[in-house]
Design an enzyme around this catalytic site. Structure first.
Site, PDB file in Angstrom:
ATOM      1  N   ASN A  16       0.833  -1.192   0.000  1.00 27.65           N
ATOM      2  CA  ASN A  16       0.000   0.000   0.000  1.00 27.65           C
ATOM      3  C   ASN A  16       0.876   1.253   0.000  1.00 27.65           C
ATOM      4  O   ASN A  16       2.106   1.183   0.074  1.00 27.65           O
ATOM      5  CB  ASN A  16      -0.947  -0.023   1.207  1.00 27.65           C
ATOM      6  CG  ASN A  16      -2.254   0.686   0.923  1.00 27.65           C
ATOM      7  OD1 ASN A  16      -2.293   1.686   0.214  1.00 27.65           O
ATOM      8  ND2 ASN A  16      -3.336   0.165   1.482  1.00 27.65           N
ATOM      9  N   HIS A  48      23.477  -0.495  11.382  1.00 25.03           N
ATOM     10  CA  HIS A  48      24.672   0.338  11.532  1.00 25.03           C
ATOM     11  C   HIS A  48      25.524  -0.123  12.703  1.00 25.03           C
ATOM     12  O   HIS A  48      25.043  -0.787  13.618  1.00 25.03           O
ATOM     13  CB  HIS A  48      24.267   1.806  11.689  1.00 25.03           C
ATOM     14  CG  HIS A  48      23.500   2.300  10.507  1.00 25.03           C
ATOM     15  ND1 HIS A  48      24.107   2.701   9.345  1.00 25.03           N
ATOM     16  CD2 HIS A  48      22.169   2.402  10.282  1.00 25.03           C
ATOM     17  CE1 HIS A  48      23.194   3.051   8.470  1.00 25.03           C
ATOM     18  NE2 HIS A  48      22.010   2.872   9.010  1.00 25.03           N
ATOM     19  N   GLY A  59      -0.606  -1.232   8.789  1.00 20.55           N
ATOM     20  CA  GLY A  59      -0.016   0.064   8.482  1.00 20.55           C
ATOM     21  C   GLY A  59       0.950   0.552   9.548  1.00 20.55           C
ATOM     22  O   GLY A  59       0.722   0.398  10.746  1.00 20.55           O
ATOM     23  N   THR A  76      11.073  -6.920  16.224  1.00 20.20           N
ATOM     24  CA  THR A  76      12.477  -7.035  16.609  1.00 20.20           C
ATOM     25  C   THR A  76      12.960  -8.483  16.667  1.00 20.20           C
ATOM     26  O   THR A  76      14.150  -8.722  16.828  1.00 20.20           O
ATOM     27  CB  THR A  76      12.707  -6.392  17.993  1.00 20.20           C
ATOM     28  OG1 THR A  76      11.914  -7.087  18.970  1.00 20.20           O
ATOM     29  CG2 THR A  76      12.338  -4.914  17.987  1.00 20.20           C
TER      30      THR A  76
END
Length: 189
Positions: free
Chosen positions: A90, A120, A147, A170
């Site tokens: 979407n 990182h 969403g 996570t």
């Protein structure tokens, strides 16, 4: 006579899952190509664009004929994105595909879903050198991602899982599991 192998380029390091500089000129050129493809996808009239802008479709590693991506869409490179049959993304989805991102058949991503492969360095001195590492993300078949959800580097989401809107994933999500929250945790369906 000793044999000194040619050192890997930063792109080769990225593809091998090793630390690399994201500011390398070869990698920057690939990123620029993806920006142009995403721009074309976003500005074409819908009747001209169809389900996916032509430059964006050509960029992807794999893209089934019936994949649909709403505009606006952003990807880092596109070359690492694999989209199976009947995938829907979407409006506002972002895929930072420094590593392979595989999205399985019949999976749907809600507005503003973000998938990150780039991780990182934790050492601030090395982070200042723009070092990152690429970790793949795999999303199984028939997955629904609500969403605003964020999928972090290295995550696998099993078939038929549901990720609630606004969740931050996570850890891996088992097949058939519903997860919600930050960090996302399993709940009963």
């Amino acid at each position: 006579m000793s044999h000194n192998p040619t050192p890997k380029t930063d792109l080769e390091k990225m593809q091998a899952g090793e630390w690399y500089s994201c500011l390398d000129p070869e990698i920057s050129a690939l990123r620029h190509r993806a920006l142009e493809a995403c721009h074309e996808h976003s500005v074409l009239y819908p009747v001209d664009r169809g389900n996916i802008g032509p430059k964006l479709r050509a960029l992807f590693a794999k893209c089934a004929d019936d994949v649909r991506i709403e505009a606006r869409f952003h990807c880092a490179y596109g070359i690492n994105i694999h989209l199976a049959e009947d995938v829907f993304l979407n409006v506002g989805c972002v895929i930072l595909d420094t590593a392979p991102v595989k999205i399985g058949r019949h999976s749907m991503l809600g507005p503003n879903v973000q998938i990150y492969c780039a991780d990182h360095h934790r050492d601030p001195e090395l982070r200042k050198q723009h070092l990152e590492i690429a970790r793949p993300v795999t999303i199984g078949d028939n997955v629904w991602i609500g969403g605003g959800a964020i999928i972090l580097p290295g995550i696998t989401v099993g078939d038929e899982a549901i990720i609630g809107a606004g969740s931050v994933v996570t850890r891996d999500v088992a097949a058939g599991t519903t997860v919600v929250g930050n960090p996302a945790k399993p709940v009963a369906r």
